[in-house]
Design a protein around this motif. Structure first.
Motif: not given
Length: 128
Positions: A40-47
């Motif tokens: 995952a990258e971006g907002h999915r990774q941060r979530a």
């Protein structure tokens, strides 16, 4: 039932909310879900990171509530701490997803202080 007890359920559901955000719209093989999370990258990774942090915060909050409950801290004080904790933890997840690191850290600290407050009240260090 006092809100402080409901806060236990809400705090336990927060990691699931952030997991849902991490997986929403992503292609996930349910046989190997952690591989998708690792990519995952971006907002999915941060979530996903918000989910992990929410799991990490949960046992401390549960212990703080249990200590305060057993030591008969007034319900109004426990409820106030619970509101602060839940608002801070929701903000923490949202700020994590939005990549607002400094505000996220502040909301993390506020949530931690709400739990610390309950421990200190339970221990009689802070009087009413």
């Amino acid at each position: 039932m006092p809100f402080v007890l409901w806060s236990l359920l809400l705090a336990a559901l927060l990691p699931l909310l952030w997991a849902g955000v991490a997986k929403a719209g992503a292609r996930v093989d349910n046989h190997r879900p952690r591989e998708a999370a690792a990519r995952a990258e971006g907002h999915r990774q941060r979530a996903g990171w918000a989910q992990q942090n929410a799991w990490e915060a949960l046992p401390v909050w549960m212990a703080a509530v249990m200590a305060a409950w057993l030591m008969k801290v007034p319900a109004a004080d426990m409820n106030a701490a619970a509101v602060v904790f839940i608002v801070a933890r929701v903000a923490h997840g949202l700020l994590y997803i939005a990549d607002q690191a400094s505000l996220r850290s502040l909301s993390w600290l506020i949530g931690l202080l709400a739990g610390l407050y309950l421990f200190l009240r339970a221990g009689g260090v802070i009087a009413s």
